[in-house]
Motif scaffolding. Structure first.
Motif, PDB file in Angstrom:
ATOM      1  N   ARG A 229      -0.665  14.264 -12.166  1.00 25.42           N
ATOM      2  CA  ARG A 229      -0.582  13.859 -10.760  1.00 25.42           C
ATOM      3  C   ARG A 229       0.710  14.357 -10.123  1.00 25.42           C
ATOM      4  O   ARG A 229       0.712  14.795  -8.969  1.00 25.42           O
ATOM      5  CB  ARG A 229      -0.664  12.350 -10.634  1.00 25.42           C
ATOM      6  CG  ARG A 229      -2.015  11.786 -10.944  1.00 25.42           C
ATOM      7  CD  ARG A 229      -2.006  10.291 -10.786  1.00 25.42           C
ATOM      8  NE  ARG A 229      -3.299   9.721 -11.117  1.00 25.42           N
ATOM      9  CZ  ARG A 229      -3.545   8.436 -11.149  1.00 25.42           C
ATOM     10  NH1 ARG A 229      -2.582   7.576 -10.864  1.00 25.42           N
ATOM     11  NH2 ARG A 229      -4.740   7.999 -11.463  1.00 25.42           N
TER      12      ARG A 229
ATOM     13  N   ARG B  47       2.518   1.684  -3.410  1.00 22.02           N
ATOM     14  CA  ARG B  47       1.571   2.084  -4.462  1.00 22.02           C
ATOM     15  C   ARG B  47       1.113   3.524  -4.286  1.00 22.02           C
ATOM     16  O   ARG B  47       0.851   4.215  -5.265  1.00 22.02           O
ATOM     17  CB  ARG B  47       0.394   1.127  -4.502  1.00 22.02           C
ATOM     18  CG  ARG B  47       0.852  -0.209  -5.043  1.00 22.02           C
ATOM     19  CD  ARG B  47      -0.248  -1.120  -5.390  1.00 22.02           C
ATOM     20  NE  ARG B  47       0.293  -2.402  -5.809  1.00 22.02           N
ATOM     21  CZ  ARG B  47      -0.364  -3.527  -5.756  1.00 22.02           C
ATOM     22  NH1 ARG B  47      -1.609  -3.538  -5.323  1.00 22.02           N
ATOM     23  NH2 ARG B  47       0.196  -4.648  -6.159  1.00 22.02           N
ATOM     24  N   VAL B  48       1.025   3.998  -3.043  1.00 23.33           N
ATOM     25  CA  VAL B  48       0.715   5.408  -2.817  1.00 23.33           C
ATOM     26  C   VAL B  48       1.894   6.265  -3.294  1.00 23.33           C
ATOM     27  O   VAL B  48       1.705   7.312  -3.914  1.00 23.33           O
ATOM     28  CB  VAL B  48       0.384   5.673  -1.330  1.00 23.33           C
ATOM     29  CG1 VAL B  48       0.371   7.160  -1.023  1.00 23.33           C
ATOM     30  CG2 VAL B  48      -0.955   5.051  -0.987  1.00 23.33           C
TER      31      VAL B  48
ATOM     32  N   VAL C  86       0.833  -1.198   0.000  1.00 18.90           N
ATOM     33  CA  VAL C  86       0.000   0.000   0.000  1.00 18.90           C
ATOM     34  C   VAL C  86       0.874   1.258   0.000  1.00 18.90           C
ATOM     35  O   VAL C  86       0.637   2.194  -0.771  1.00 18.90           O
ATOM     36  CB  VAL C  86      -0.978  -0.012   1.192  1.00 18.90           C
ATOM     37  CG1 VAL C  86      -1.660   1.335   1.367  1.00 18.90           C
ATOM     38  CG2 VAL C  86      -2.011  -1.112   1.006  1.00 18.90           C
TER      39      VAL C  86
ATOM     40  N   THR D 257       2.674   8.200 -12.130  1.00 11.59           N
ATOM     41  CA  THR D 257       2.024   7.506 -13.233  1.00 11.59           C
ATOM     42  C   THR D 257       1.489   8.454 -14.302  1.00 11.59           C
ATOM     43  O   THR D 257       1.316   8.043 -15.437  1.00 11.59           O
ATOM     44  CB  THR D 257       0.874   6.631 -12.723  1.00 11.59           C
ATOM     45  OG1 THR D 257      -0.038   7.440 -11.998  1.00 11.59           O
ATOM     46  CG2 THR D 257       1.401   5.502 -11.856  1.00 11.59           C
ATOM     47  N   ARG D 258       1.248   9.737 -13.931  1.00 12.09           N
ATOM     48  CA  ARG D 258       0.770  10.720 -14.907  1.00 12.09           C
ATOM     49  C   ARG D 258       1.406  12.074 -14.583  1.00 12.09           C
ATOM     50  O   ARG D 258       1.600  12.415 -13.415  1.00 12.09           O
ATOM     51  CB  ARG D 258      -0.746  10.847 -14.843  1.00 12.09           C
ATOM     52  CG  ARG D 258      -1.444   9.602 -15.308  1.00 12.09           C
ATOM     53  CD  ARG D 258      -2.936   9.843 -15.428  1.00 12.09           C
ATOM     54  NE  ARG D 258      -3.589   8.650 -15.908  1.00 12.09           N
ATOM     55  CZ  ARG D 258      -4.113   7.719 -15.126  1.00 12.09           C
ATOM     56  NH1 ARG D 258      -4.069   7.856 -13.830  1.00 12.09           N
ATOM     57  NH2 ARG D 258      -4.696   6.663 -15.657  1.00 12.09           N
TER      58      ARG D 258
ATOM     59  N   GLU E 272       3.900   5.443  -5.653  1.00 12.86           N
ATOM     60  CA  GLU E 272       3.941   5.296  -7.110  1.00 12.86           C
ATOM     61  C   GLU E 272       2.912   6.193  -7.789  1.00 12.86           C
ATOM     62  O   GLU E 272       3.118   6.634  -8.926  1.00 12.86           O
ATOM     63  CB  GLU E 272       3.669   3.829  -7.450  1.00 12.86           C
ATOM     64  CG  GLU E 272       3.418   3.543  -8.898  1.00 12.86           C
ATOM     65  CD  GLU E 272       2.843   2.155  -9.121  1.00 12.86           C
ATOM     66  OE1 GLU E 272       2.929   1.701 -10.261  1.00 12.86           O
ATOM     67  OE2 GLU E 272       2.303   1.557  -8.179  1.00 12.86           O
ATOM     68  N   TRP E 273       1.834   6.471  -7.123  1.00 14.29           N
ATOM     69  CA  TRP E 273       0.701   7.178  -7.703  1.00 14.29           C
ATOM     70  C   TRP E 273       1.077   8.480  -8.412  1.00 14.29           C
ATOM     71  O   TRP E 273       0.661   8.709  -9.544  1.00 14.29           O
ATOM     72  CB  TRP E 273      -0.359   7.418  -6.627  1.00 14.29           C
ATOM     73  CG  TRP E 273      -1.586   8.097  -7.128  1.00 14.29           C
ATOM     74  CD1 TRP E 273      -2.637   7.515  -7.753  1.00 14.29           C
ATOM     75  CD2 TRP E 273      -1.879   9.484  -7.046  1.00 14.29           C
ATOM     76  NE1 TRP E 273      -3.578   8.452  -8.068  1.00 14.29           N
ATOM     77  CE2 TRP E 273      -3.135   9.680  -7.643  1.00 14.29           C
ATOM     78  CE3 TRP E 273      -1.200  10.595  -6.533  1.00 14.29           C
ATOM     79  CZ2 TRP E 273      -3.724  10.924  -7.745  1.00 14.29           C
ATOM     80  CZ3 TRP E 273      -1.795  11.831  -6.627  1.00 14.29           C
ATOM     81  CH2 TRP E 273      -3.048  11.994  -7.221  1.00 14.29           C
ATOM     82  N   PRO E 274       1.869   9.382  -7.808  1.00 15.15           N
ATOM     83  CA  PRO E 274       2.156  10.647  -8.493  1.00 15.15           C
ATOM     84  C   PRO E 274       2.960  10.480  -9.786  1.00 15.15           C
ATOM     85  O   PRO E 274       2.896  11.327 -10.660  1.00 15.15           O
ATOM     86  CB  PRO E 274       2.984  11.455  -7.490  1.00 15.15           C
ATOM     87  CG  PRO E 274       2.847  10.774  -6.205  1.00 15.15           C
ATOM     88  CD  PRO E 274       2.453   9.377  -6.474  1.00 15.15           C
TER      89      PRO E 274
ATOM     90  N   THR F 233       0.838  16.880  -6.974  1.00 12.36           N
ATOM     91  CA  THR F 233       1.532  16.492  -5.738  1.00 12.36           C
ATOM     92  C   THR F 233       2.621  17.488  -5.393  1.00 12.36           C
ATOM     93  O   THR F 233       2.772  17.880  -4.225  1.00 12.36           O
ATOM     94  CB  THR F 233       2.120  15.074  -5.894  1.00 12.36           C
ATOM     95  OG1 THR F 233       1.065  14.179  -6.257  1.00 12.36           O
ATOM     96  CG2 THR F 233       2.770  14.609  -4.612  1.00 12.36           C
TER      97      THR F 233
END
Length: 164
Positions: free
Chosen positions: A127, A116-117, A113, A123-124, A119-121, A131
């Motif tokens: 994002r 992946r949090v 978790v 990916t695009r 990783e989130w920024p 951030t």
């Protein structure tokens, strides 16, 4: 149209068209198997793989790195289901399975978790921009600045001293 056992066989009642096979007491004629002799050669492939090749195959499978470019990452629910039900141990209960499920809850799920949090920024681009702007705006607030100066920086310095 043919007649079988006194019945007319049509397209509608033939065994091939209805998806059902008729039971026929006659055995299907097949060629007899080749006779075995006492002088037939035994090769390594007949005996099956040896214990060394089986152990090497197990080690390759156990230590194989994932391919993040070719495989989709499993969801957290799939990771938990693997810990509960997968054949990594012979039993679905007992202390070994309980230890695996506990490891999954205490180590694997929080790590997955968190990563992946993180990783989130990335990916695009939108994002990442969102951030970066949010972190910059929050850093201007006095409580966040104090937290950064007194908690984050000393913690990062200590971690760098410890691990490097």
């Amino acid at each position: 149209m043919t007649v079988t056992n006194g019945r007319r066989v049509t397209v509608g009642n033939s065994p091939l068209s209805s998806g059902q096979f008729q039971t026929d007491p006659r055995e299907r004629e097949t060629a007899p198997p080749a006779p075995e002799t006492l002088h037939s050669p035994i090769t390594a492939s007949d005996a099956g793989p040896g214990w060394t090749s089986r152990a090497a195959g197990w080690l390759r499978g156990f230590f194989a790195l994932p391919s993040p470019l070719a495989e989709r990452a499993p969801a957290v629910e799939q990771i938990l289901d693997y810990a509960r039900n997968a054949p990594w141990t012979a039993r679905t209960d007992g202390p070994l399975r309980a230890a695996g499920v506990a490891f999954c809850w205490l180590v694997a799920v929080p790590a997955v978790v968190a990563l992946r949090v993180a990783e989130w920024p990335f990916t695009r681009p939108s994002r990442l921009l969102f951030t970066a702007l949010t972190v910059k705006l929050l850093a201007e607030l006095p409580p966040v600045e104090w937290f950064t100066d007194h908690i984050v920086k000393p913690g990062a310095d200590w971690a760098l001293w410890l691990f490097l």
